[in-house]
Design a protein around this motif. Structure first.
Motif, short mmCIF file in Angstrom:
data_model
loop_
_atom_site.label_atom_id
_atom_site.label_comp_id
_atom_site.label_asym_id
_atom_site.label_seq_id
_atom_site.Cartn_x
_atom_site.Cartn_y
_atom_site.Cartn_z
N ALA A 16 110.26 93.39 25.61
CA ALA A 16 109.62 92.13 25.99
C ALA A 16 108.54 91.73 24.98
N ALA A 17 107.77 92.70 24.49
CA ALA A 17 106.73 92.39 23.50
C ALA A 17 107.36 91.85 22.21
N ALA A 18 108.45 92.46 21.77
CA ALA A 18 109.13 92.00 20.55
C ALA A 18 109.67 90.59 20.74
N ALA A 19 110.24 90.32 21.90
CA ALA A 19 110.75 88.97 22.18
C ALA A 19 109.60 87.96 22.18
N ARG A 20 108.46 88.35 22.74
CA ARG A 20 107.28 87.47 22.75
C ARG A 20 106.80 87.23 21.31
N GLY A 21 106.82 88.27 20.49
CA GLY A 21 106.44 88.11 19.09
C GLY A 21 107.33 87.12 18.36
N LEU A 22 108.63 87.21 18.60
CA LEU A 22 109.56 86.26 17.98
C LEU A 22 109.27 84.83 18.45
N GLU A 23 109.00 84.70 19.74
CA GLU A 23 108.70 83.38 20.31
C GLU A 23 107.42 82.80 19.68
N LEU A 24 106.38 83.62 19.57
CA LEU A 24 105.12 83.15 18.99
C LEU A 24 105.27 82.85 17.50
N ARG A 25 106.09 83.63 16.82
CA ARG A 25 106.32 83.38 15.39
C ARG A 25 107.00 82.02 15.19
N ARG A 26 107.98 81.73 16.04
CA ARG A 26 108.64 80.41 15.96
C ARG A 26 107.65 79.29 16.27
N LYS A 27 106.85 79.50 17.30
CA LYS A 27 105.90 78.47 17.74
C LYS A 27 104.82 78.19 16.69
N ARG A 41 114.06 91.77 16.40
CA ARG A 41 115.39 91.41 16.90
C ARG A 41 116.08 92.64 17.50
N ASP A 42 116.01 93.76 16.78
CA ASP A 42 116.63 94.98 17.29
C ASP A 42 115.96 95.45 18.57
N LEU A 43 114.63 95.47 18.57
CA LEU A 43 113.90 95.91 19.76
C LEU A 43 114.19 95.01 20.95
N SER A 44 114.10 93.70 20.74
CA SER A 44 114.28 92.76 21.86
C SER A 44 115.70 92.82 22.42
N ASN A 45 116.65 93.22 21.58
CA ASN A 45 118.04 93.37 22.04
C ASN A 45 118.32 94.76 22.63
N GLY A 46 117.30 95.60 22.67
CA GLY A 46 117.47 96.93 23.24
C GLY A 46 118.30 97.88 22.39
N LYS A 47 118.37 97.60 21.09
CA LYS A 47 119.14 98.45 20.19
C LYS A 47 118.44 99.79 20.01
N ALA A 48 119.20 100.86 20.07
CA ALA A 48 118.63 102.19 19.85
C ALA A 48 118.08 102.28 18.43
N MET A 49 116.91 102.88 18.31
CA MET A 49 116.26 103.06 17.02
C MET A 49 116.61 104.44 16.47
N ALA A 79 102.51 89.97 14.42
CA ALA A 79 103.17 91.10 13.76
C ALA A 79 103.18 92.33 14.66
N TRP A 80 102.05 92.60 15.32
CA TRP A 80 101.95 93.73 16.25
C TRP A 80 103.01 93.62 17.34
N LEU A 81 103.16 92.44 17.89
CA LEU A 81 104.15 92.22 18.94
C LEU A 81 105.57 92.39 18.41
N LEU A 82 105.82 91.92 17.19
CA LEU A 82 107.16 92.04 16.61
C LEU A 82 107.63 93.49 16.57
N TRP A 83 106.69 94.41 16.41
CA TRP A 83 107.03 95.84 16.32
C TRP A 83 107.03 96.49 17.71
N GLY A 84 106.87 95.70 18.76
CA GLY A 84 106.95 96.22 20.13
C GLY A 84 105.63 96.28 20.86
N GLY A 85 104.54 95.86 20.20
CA GLY A 85 103.24 95.81 20.85
C GLY A 85 102.78 97.17 21.35
N ASP A 86 101.86 97.15 22.29
CA ASP A 86 101.31 98.39 22.84
C ASP A 86 102.40 99.29 23.45
#
Length: 109
Positions: A16-27, A41-49, A79-86
């Motif tokens: 959710a944090a990564a998705a929010r980061g993408l949303e804020l980056r677009r905005k 993108r990978d995190l927000s899609n639930g892709k295994a790391m 940027a913090w959110l893009l990496w998954g935030g807290d």
């Protein structure tokens, strides 16, 4: 338990944090690098790391913790959110420790 038995799927909070980061980056048109966007993108899609990606996440969070406190339009916060935030930071740290413990069992050095 072996490394292969660990669940490398990011938790819902990090997704959710990564998705929010993408949303804020677009905005706001700022925040993060191409690598950060790909990670989000990978995190927000639930892709295994991979273990290597988790190590990179730990490194990112260690270098950028000071950036997490900015407002919604702050590039560092985005940027913090893009990496998954807290939640991503907590998960990557926990996973890194589990990987290390498993690696130590396999190759005690």
């Amino acid at each position: 338990m072996a490394i292969a038995d660990l669940d490398f799927t990011p938790p819902k909070g990090a997704q959710a944090a990564a998705a929010r980061g993408l949303e804020l980056r677009r905005k706001h048109g700022r925040g993060g690098t191409a690598v950060g966007v790909a990670r989000a993108r990978d995190l927000s899609n639930g892709k295994a790391m991979s273990p290597e990606t988790i190590r990179r996440m730990v490194s990112f969070f260690a270098r950028h913790e000071k950036n997490k406190a900015g407002g919604e339009d702050d590039a560092g916060r985005i940027a913090w959110l893009l990496w998954g935030g807290d939640p991503g930071q907590r998960w990557a740290s926990k996973m890194s420790e589990q990987i290390k413990r498993q690696s130590d069992r396999i190759d005690p050095g």
